[in-house]
Design a protein around this motif. Structure first.
Motif, PDB file in Angstrom:
ATOM      1  N   GLN A 209      65.699  99.510  28.345  1.00 57.00           N
ATOM      2  CA  GLN A 209      65.753 100.653  29.387  1.00 57.00           C
ATOM      3  C   GLN A 209      64.497 100.617  30.229  1.00 57.00           C
ATOM      4  OE1 GLN A 209      65.857 104.152  26.728  1.00 57.00           O
ATOM      5  NE2 GLN A 209      68.256 104.071  26.880  1.00 57.00           N
ATOM      6  N   ARG A 210      64.888  99.863  31.365  1.00 58.55           N
ATOM      7  CA  ARG A 210      63.704  99.469  32.365  1.00 58.55           C
ATOM      8  C   ARG A 210      63.978 100.538  33.455  1.00 58.55           C
ATOM      9  NH1 ARG A 210      65.259  94.414  30.713  1.00 58.55           N
ATOM     10  NH2 ARG A 210      66.869  94.519  32.351  1.00 58.55           N
TER      11      ARG A 210
ATOM     12  N   LEU B  91      71.344 102.914  30.509  1.00 56.41           N
ATOM     13  CA  LEU B  91      71.039 101.491  30.749  1.00 56.41           C
ATOM     14  C   LEU B  91      70.797 101.162  32.187  1.00 56.41           C
ATOM     15  CD1 LEU B  91      73.793 100.586  28.287  1.00 56.41           C
ATOM     16  CD2 LEU B  91      71.375 100.326  27.787  1.00 56.41           C
ATOM     17  N   ALA B  92      71.265 101.887  33.119  1.00 56.16           N
ATOM     18  CA  ALA B  92      71.063 101.509  34.413  1.00 56.16           C
ATOM     19  C   ALA B  92      69.724 101.562  35.038  1.00 56.16           C
ATOM     20  CB  ALA B  92      72.047 102.529  35.502  1.00 56.16           C
ATOM     21  N   HIS B  93      69.370 100.586  35.761  1.00 60.79           N
ATOM     22  CA  HIS B  93      67.869 100.784  36.430  1.00 60.79           C
ATOM     23  C   HIS B  93      67.612 101.676  37.425  1.00 60.79           C
ATOM     24  CE1 HIS B  93      67.419  96.238  34.984  1.00 60.79           C
ATOM     25  NE2 HIS B  93      68.156  97.073  34.082  1.00 60.79           N
ATOM     26  N   ILE B  94      67.294 102.899  37.021  1.00 62.51           N
ATOM     27  CA  ILE B  94      66.919 104.127  37.977  1.00 62.51           C
ATOM     28  C   ILE B  94      65.501 104.285  37.909  1.00 62.51           C
ATOM     29  CG2 ILE B  94      69.097 105.024  37.647  1.00 62.51           C
ATOM     30  CD1 ILE B  94      67.550 107.187  35.889  1.00 62.51           C
ATOM     31  N   ARG B  95      64.881 105.052  38.927  1.00 61.69           N
ATOM     32  CA  ARG B  95      63.523 105.034  39.190  1.00 61.69           C
ATOM     33  C   ARG B  95      63.140 106.427  38.565  1.00 61.69           C
ATOM     34  NH1 ARG B  95      63.903 105.161  45.379  1.00 61.69           N
ATOM     35  NH2 ARG B  95      65.088 106.904  44.718  1.00 61.69           N
ATOM     36  N   GLY B 144      62.099 111.121  48.322  1.00 67.41           N
ATOM     37  CA  GLY B 144      61.147 110.350  49.319  1.00 67.41           C
ATOM     38  C   GLY B 144      60.798 109.012  49.015  1.00 67.41           C
ATOM     39  N   GLN B 145      61.342 108.742  47.967  1.00 63.83           N
ATOM     40  CA  GLN B 145      60.761 107.209  47.206  1.00 63.83           C
ATOM     41  C   GLN B 145      61.621 106.291  47.707  1.00 63.83           C
ATOM     42  OE1 GLN B 145      59.175 104.673  46.479  1.00 63.83           O
ATOM     43  NE2 GLN B 145      58.378 105.625  44.500  1.00 63.83           N
ATOM     44  N   THR B 146      61.419 105.408  48.707  1.00 68.53           N
ATOM     45  CA  THR B 146      62.470 104.386  49.196  1.00 68.53           C
ATOM     46  C   THR B 146      62.467 102.941  48.423  1.00 68.53           C
ATOM     47  OG1 THR B 146      60.641 104.110  50.872  1.00 68.53           O
ATOM     48  CG2 THR B 146      62.443 105.474  51.500  1.00 68.53           C
ATOM     49  N   ARG B 147      61.451 102.938  47.673  1.00 71.09           N
ATOM     50  CA  ARG B 147      61.554 101.772  46.864  1.00 71.09           C
ATOM     51  C   ARG B 147      62.954 101.447  45.879  1.00 71.09           C
ATOM     52  NH1 ARG B 147      60.218 101.125  41.883  1.00 71.09           N
ATOM     53  NH2 ARG B 147      59.562 103.170  41.711  1.00 71.09           N
ATOM     54  N   ALA B 148      63.530 100.412  46.101  1.00 76.30           N
ATOM     55  CA  ALA B 148      64.913 100.248  45.131  1.00 76.30           C
ATOM     56  C   ALA B 148      65.998 101.088  45.385  1.00 76.30           C
ATOM     57  CB  ALA B 148      64.439  99.941  43.937  1.00 76.30           C
ATOM     58  N   TYR B 149      65.764 101.664  46.822  1.00 78.74           N
ATOM     59  CA  TYR B 149      66.823 102.970  47.297  1.00 78.74           C
ATOM     60  C   TYR B 149      68.069 102.665  47.232  1.00 78.74           C
ATOM     61  CZ  TYR B 149      68.571 106.392  50.155  1.00 78.74           C
ATOM     62  OH  TYR B 149      69.416 107.493  50.617  1.00 78.74           O
ATOM     63  N   LEU B 150      68.356 101.531  47.725  1.00 80.17           N
ATOM     64  CA  LEU B 150      69.994 101.258  47.893  1.00 80.17           C
ATOM     65  C   LEU B 150      70.495 100.971  46.653  1.00 80.17           C
ATOM     66  CD1 LEU B 150      72.234 101.120  50.038  1.00 80.17           C
ATOM     67  CD2 LEU B 150      71.502  98.768  50.438  1.00 80.17           C
ATOM     68  N   ALA B 151      69.836 100.001  45.888  1.00 76.18           N
ATOM     69  CA  ALA B 151      70.367  99.555  44.369  1.00 76.18           C
ATOM     70  C   ALA B 151      70.416 100.764  43.476  1.00 76.18           C
ATOM     71  CB  ALA B 151      69.389  98.776  43.966  1.00 76.18           C
ATOM     72  N   THR B 152      69.327 101.714  43.831  1.00 77.95           N
ATOM     73  CA  THR B 152      69.590 102.928  42.803  1.00 77.95           C
ATOM     74  C   THR B 152      70.983 103.823  43.083  1.00 77.95           C
ATOM     75  OG1 THR B 152      67.259 102.536  42.711  1.00 77.95           O
ATOM     76  CG2 THR B 152      68.140 104.484  41.785  1.00 77.95           C
ATOM     77  N   ALA B 153      71.111 103.909  44.563  1.00 79.50           N
ATOM     78  CA  ALA B 153      71.964 104.852  44.947  1.00 79.50           C
ATOM     79  C   ALA B 153      73.185 104.141  44.788  1.00 79.50           C
ATOM     80  CB  ALA B 153      71.972 104.700  46.568  1.00 79.50           C
TER      81      ALA B 153
END
Lengths: 212, 320
Positions: A209-210, B91-95, B144-153
């Motif tokens: 879980q990253r 499991l998804a890589h979210i922030r 307001g966090q734009t790091r890894a924005y597109l992949a997370t969306a």
């Protein structure tokens, strides 16, 4: 009170824990059902304690007592009542260690009475990613009760449900991995190294879980 | 007793026969699982027994809901979507900043299913693919966090379309008008589930029996051409012969369903495997003993449910 505690954990906390965490358990049969026994787990969230209590077999539940910081859990009257009667904590006055007080005395008493004591040797909640430095109080307890099995437990995911500093829990899957029990071997350094190795081995089996 | 009897008495006979047939197949599976250790000793059959035991539970839940009607089926799929989405988002890589968005994503489940409850198909059709698609990235931008924005969306959208929107189609079938349906709306859902799961099982059996050539080794190392083709042909035959009993399809519509549903099931399985492989897990959770998580069991349904629904609408259910 014992009845109330059991009712709250089984009828309220258990269904809530299923909804918020899924509560997957690997190796449930390895959980000790009789004391004196020591459970050792990583710590990332308040959900850790509740999750472990809710996955415990009901018949052994009365015996399970989480060690918890007295300065935090006995702060207010309401919190103190809940901590003592529902969680049934063993208070650890971690702020009074410097004063030379024997802060492990309540835990020793609980073990002597045949309880199963849950210890978070990191001493505080981490970020839910890496295991931090382990405190050696758990080794002192194991040395005092060399016959008590020490069962390592890895709690994966609670740091996502309710991380340190957050107030609203968010449903996320959690996995509890129970390892094989081991015993005090006579040397504190060796005991702590073995404990860390066993916790890390369980962590390696946990679903990754990253954060992105 | 009278209430229970009337639940059964009001059902279309084809549905009851179908459910009886499923119980028969399951009993046969129990017998095989009992006989196997004696015929081929030395192997561990615990997983097979666990799998069959879990099938009893899953079939009891689904059959119970189908007999009770559209409210029960919709509620059951709300729960299935919730658990599937929880598995996915865990499991998804979210922030760390996205915890609020996770709550919003869960909130989409009751909203999406409420369009089924009030039977507004047009709204159901666009809510997640159009409006949630736009709103979640907007909410993320507001945080307001734009790091890894597109992949997370993209992860959020992927999770919502698969776990909520696609699976919801299975529940929406219960709202089909009952006239012209040979086994009622429940028969439509029943046949979707039977065809999808039969395809899974038949592909597995054909692959076990004569699998040689690997089909997509990098994603699903156990899948073979023999399993895929054997499952395809046998499921197509099953759909062709049993389809008219449970659905209003015939002729070209039925042929298209027979040809494409098994392929969709295979595609769902392989696609979800690729997602799990990317994340680094084999099973999405340990919820269903012997099977893994809900996402592992429902992966093919995610692809077959919309296809089945739209083929039905195009060829038969023009009222929607």
């Amino acid at each position: 009170m014992r009845f109330l505690r059991r009712a709250v954990i089984v009828l309220i906390a258990r269904p809530l824990a299923r909804v918020f965490t899924g509560a997957d358990v690997v190796g449930r049969e390895k959980l000790p059902l009789k004391g004196p026994a020591i459970l050792v787990a990583n710590h990332a969230s308040h959900v850790d304690t509740i999750l472990l209590l809710t996955i415990y077999p009901t018949r052994a539940l009365d015996r399970v007592r989480p060690a918890a910081a007295a300065d935090y859990f006995l702060k207010s009257a309401v919190m103190s009542w809940f901590s003592r009667n529902i969680l049934a904590i063993v208070p650890v006055a971690r702020d009074r260690a410097q004063a030379g007080e024997d802060i492990l005395a309540p835990a020793r008493e609980a073990l002597a009475a045949g309880d199963i004591v849950l210890i978070f040797p990191e001493g505080t909640r981490g970020d839910g990613q890496e295991l931090t430095r382990l405190k050696t109080g758990v080794a002192k307890l194991a040395a005092a009760f060399p016959g008590a099995p020490v069962t390592p437990v890895w709690l994966q995911g609670a740091g996502r449900v309710l991380p340190k500093g957050a107030h609203v829990p968010v449903p996320m899957n959690c996995t509890v991995l129970v390892g094989d029990p081991f015993r005090w071997g006579g040397d504190r350094m060796a005991f702590m190294e073995e404990l860390r190795a066993r916790l890390e081995a369980l962590k390696a089996l946990a679903p990754p879980q990253r954060w992105a | 007793m009278v209430a229970i009897a009337s639940v059964f008495a009001d059902q279309p006979p084809a549905l009851l026969w179908g459910l009886g047939g499923v119980l028969g197949v399951l009993t046969l599976a129990v017998a095989v699982a009992q006989a196997l250790p004696r015929l081929k000793p030395g192997k561990d059959y615990t997983n097979l027994r666990e799998r069959i035991r879990s099938w009893w539970v899953m079939i009891a839940l689904l059959a119970g809901a189908l007999l009770l009607g559209w409210v029960a089926v919709t509620l059951l799929f709300v729960v299935i979507s919730f658990i599937a989405l929880r598995e996915f988002l865990s499991l998804a890589h979210i922030r760390p900043e996205d915890r609020l968005i996770v709550l919003l994503a869960y909130l989409c489940i009751p909203v999406s299913y409420s369009f089924i409850a009030i039977n507004r198909y047009g709204m159901y059709l666009v809510f997640i693919p159009v409006y949630v698609f736009m709103f979640i990235p907007f909410a993320m931008a507001v945080i307001g966090q734009t790091r890894a924005y597109l992949a997370t969306a993209a992860s959020f959208h992927w999770g919502l379309v698969t776990c909520v929107y696609s699976l919801g189609y299975a529940a929406y079938l219960m709202r089909a008008p009952a006239h012209d349906l040979p086994a009622g709306p429940a028969g439509l859902v029943f046949f979707l589930l039977v065809a999808t799961e039969a395809n899974d099982v038949l592909q597995y059996c054909w692959g076990k029996a004569m699998g040689r050539r690997k089909i997509i080794p990098k994603v699903s190392p156990n899948k073979t051409w023999e399993g895929f083709l054997g499952g395809w042909i046998s499921t197509a035959a099953l759909i062709w012969f049993l389809g008219p009993v449970f659905t209003p399809l015939s002729g070209l519509g039925l042929a298209i369903l027979a040809v494409f549903l098994p392929v969709a099931g295979f595609a769902g399985d392989v696609t979800m495997s690729a997602v799990k492989r990317d994340i680094g897990v084999k099973d999405s959770s340990a919820l269903i003993p012997g099977h893994g998580g809900i996402l592992d069991r429902a992966d093919s349904l995610i692809f077959t449910a919309p296809l089945y629904f739209h083929i039905l609408i195009f060829f038969a259910l023009r009222d929607f």
